[in-house]
Design a protein around this motif. Sequence first.
Motif, mmCIF file in Angstrom:
data_model
loop_
_atom_site.group_PDB
_atom_site.id
_atom_site.type_symbol
_atom_site.label_atom_id
_atom_site.label_comp_id
_atom_site.label_asym_id
_atom_site.label_seq_id
_atom_site.Cartn_x
_atom_site.Cartn_y
_atom_site.Cartn_z
ATOM 1 N N SER A 2 0.825 -1.209 0.000
ATOM 2 C CA SER A 2 0.000 0.000 0.000
ATOM 3 C C SER A 2 0.860 1.259 0.000
ATOM 4 O O SER A 2 1.765 1.411 0.820
ATOM 5 N N ALA A 3 0.558 2.173 -0.925
ATOM 6 C CA ALA A 3 1.284 3.447 -0.971
ATOM 7 C C ALA A 3 1.033 4.250 0.298
ATOM 8 O O ALA A 3 1.945 4.916 0.816
ATOM 9 N N TYR A 4 -0.174 4.205 0.813
ATOM 10 C CA TYR A 4 -0.501 4.940 2.034
ATOM 11 C C TYR A 4 0.326 4.421 3.209
ATOM 12 O O TYR A 4 0.991 5.191 3.914
ATOM 13 N N TYR A 5 0.301 3.107 3.413
ATOM 14 C CA TYR A 5 1.078 2.512 4.497
ATOM 15 C C TYR A 5 2.561 2.854 4.367
ATOM 16 O O TYR A 5 3.233 3.185 5.351
ATOM 17 N N SER A 6 3.065 2.799 3.143
ATOM 18 C CA SER A 6 4.492 3.032 2.918
ATOM 19 C C SER A 6 4.918 4.444 3.292
ATOM 20 O O SER A 6 6.077 4.678 3.654
ATOM 21 N N SER A 7 3.990 5.392 3.223
ATOM 22 C CA SER A 7 4.352 6.795 3.410
ATOM 23 C C SER A 7 4.756 7.141 4.837
ATOM 24 O O SER A 7 5.432 8.150 5.053
ATOM 25 N N VAL A 8 4.364 6.324 5.833
ATOM 26 C CA VAL A 8 4.608 6.711 7.227
ATOM 27 C C VAL A 8 5.195 5.587 8.086
ATOM 28 O O VAL A 8 5.137 5.652 9.317
ATOM 29 N N ASN A 9 5.772 4.565 7.458
ATOM 30 C CA ASN A 9 6.232 3.429 8.268
ATOM 31 C C ASN A 9 7.653 2.953 7.980
ATOM 32 O O ASN A 9 8.037 1.863 8.403
ATOM 33 N N ARG A 10 8.460 3.768 7.335
ATOM 34 C CA ARG A 10 9.844 3.380 7.095
ATOM 35 C C ARG A 10 10.618 3.346 8.413
ATOM 36 O O ARG A 10 10.199 3.875 9.438
ATOM 37 N N ASN A 11 11.782 2.705 8.369
ATOM 38 C CA ASN A 11 12.730 2.699 9.495
ATOM 39 C C ASN A 11 12.184 2.022 10.755
ATOM 40 O O ASN A 11 12.687 2.260 11.854
ATOM 41 N N LYS A 12 11.164 1.175 10.606
ATOM 42 C CA LYS A 12 10.574 0.516 11.777
ATOM 43 C C LYS A 12 10.744 -1.002 11.672
ATOM 44 O O LYS A 12 10.973 -1.548 10.594
ATOM 45 N N ARG A 13 10.603 -1.649 12.823
ATOM 46 C CA ARG A 13 10.548 -3.115 12.861
ATOM 47 C C ARG A 13 9.128 -3.516 13.234
ATOM 48 O O ARG A 13 8.533 -2.932 14.140
ATOM 49 N N SER A 14 8.569 -4.495 12.530
ATOM 50 C CA SER A 14 7.189 -4.917 12.773
ATOM 51 C C SER A 14 7.138 -6.250 13.504
ATOM 52 O O SER A 14 7.796 -7.218 13.101
ATOM 53 N N ILE A 15 6.356 -6.264 14.586
ATOM 54 C CA ILE A 15 6.059 -7.529 15.260
ATOM 55 C C ILE A 15 4.542 -7.653 15.377
ATOM 56 O O ILE A 15 3.823 -6.656 15.361
ATOM 57 N N THR A 16 4.064 -8.888 15.467
ATOM 58 C CA THR A 16 2.632 -9.110 15.659
ATOM 59 C C THR A 16 2.377 -9.586 17.079
ATOM 60 O O THR A 16 3.095 -10.452 17.586
ATOM 61 N N LEU A 17 1.361 -8.995 17.709
ATOM 62 C CA LEU A 17 0.942 -9.379 19.059
ATOM 63 C C LEU A 17 -0.582 -9.361 19.132
ATOM 64 O O LEU A 17 -1.204 -8.362 18.740
ATOM 65 N N ASN A 18 -1.148 -10.411 19.648
ATOM 66 C CA ASN A 18 -2.591 -10.462 19.867
ATOM 67 C C ASN A 18 -2.893 -9.873 21.245
ATOM 68 O O ASN A 18 -2.811 -10.569 22.267
ATOM 69 N N LEU A 19 -3.231 -8.590 21.276
ATOM 70 C CA LEU A 19 -3.449 -7.911 22.557
ATOM 71 C C LEU A 19 -4.785 -8.271 23.186
ATOM 72 O O LEU A 19 -5.061 -7.854 24.317
ATOM 73 N N LYS A 20 -5.590 -9.055 22.494
ATOM 74 C CA LYS A 20 -6.825 -9.537 23.111
ATOM 75 C C LYS A 20 -6.580 -10.789 23.949
ATOM 76 O O LYS A 20 -7.481 -11.262 24.646
ATOM 77 N N SER A 21 -5.361 -11.303 23.867
ATOM 78 C CA SER A 21 -4.994 -12.446 24.701
ATOM 79 C C SER A 21 -4.135 -11.972 25.862
ATOM 80 O O SER A 21 -3.354 -11.027 25.729
ATOM 81 N N GLU A 22 -4.266 -12.615 27.008
ATOM 82 C CA GLU A 22 -3.494 -12.205 28.176
ATOM 83 C C GLU A 22 -2.006 -12.393 27.944
ATOM 84 O O GLU A 22 -1.185 -11.567 28.370
#
Length: 409
Positions: free
Chosen positions: A71-91
């Motif tokens: 996505s061009a939109y996503y790309s515009s504001v997310n450089r230089n980051k590391r992505s992790i996934t977390l299910n915050l609905k789980s304890e």
Amino acid sequence: MVGEAREPDSETGPLEGITVLDASQVLVGPFCTMQLADLGADVIKVERPGVGDQTRGWHPPQFGEGDEGVSAYYSSVNRNKRSITLNLKSEEGRELLRELARDADVFVENFRVGTLEEWGLGYEELSAENPDLVYCSLSGYGEWGPYAERPAYDLIMQAEGGFMSITGEEGGPPVRVGVAIADIGAGMYATQAILSALFHRERGGSGQKVDVSLFDGQVAWLSYMASYYFATGEPPGRMGSKHPTITPYQAFPTRDGYVVVAAASEKLWRNLCRALERADLLEDERFETNADRVEHREALEELLEAEFADRTTEEVVETLEAGDVPARAVHDVGDVFDHPQVEARGMHHEVPHPDVGSIEMAGSPMHLSGTPTTIRSHPPKLGEHTDEVLAELGYSADERERLREDQVV
């Protein structure tokens, strides 16, 4: 020395060593944390497993084709980051976030007001284990007041915060500013507040809570328009490209487009008249001072429109600039990224991406001579760094696999 920020002598940003835990999505939070990342912070972007930031699905347009497109939109504001996934609905997912927050310097979130407190992830809980934490909450209306719990979008904020009442042509319908200025403005304020809180902490203070809202940002950005209202008691209206207290300071049609003219002082007004070979205007009592010109705005505009109507934009710009009058063509976005000043200032970047080859983006406007901003990495794929970050926390490969099987990450 002028230009000393042009060739910085370091690859290290001023925020090297600062860890930012970014639990925000869409625009206001990601824009804030991208600025921190550009300044050298390690930004860990926390996303929902399988879904991620909403803007990952906002396409077209996108870079690349099909399911591998970005996505061009996503790309515009997310450089230089590391992505992790977390299910915050789980304890267990929430406990992992607490573990990350214990060692973080900054936490940024834009959940609906009260959500993280319900999950035991509010400022009180996280700061109890990490008193040095700067905890930034971003929301539509802020954390108190009668509208605190209402959701908000940039369009709503531009309307409710007054901007649409002063944007557009006189007599025309209200118009939204072409970029999401409520989100971007609040993101900028959040960055300033976070940096101030870090500075306070480094001088011997502790961490603290930062509360920034889109609505407050819009109210603050009214600036001189607010003062106009306070001074007159009359709300300013839509004036197109015109300025309420300066004229001529606006766009004029030419034979082939539009030119903006900014004769914002008496000297520039005199220069304009001479450049157009209209010395008679200098003798016209209606235009003697800026106050006179504002009072007789319509008559002056009619005269100037006639001067420009038969000339090309290029001819007008050349004539006025030769006479030391600020004037430029109205550019589209393509013109901007072909602009020689954009190239000279490093404001157009192309970053390699593992799936789509490369992604183009605007650069950072912050130029520091000793600790420059840098664009080091592509906007991350969803969960691209989950294993890496969990390993840094001490989780083994087997433990990481178990977390995946349990849908915690």
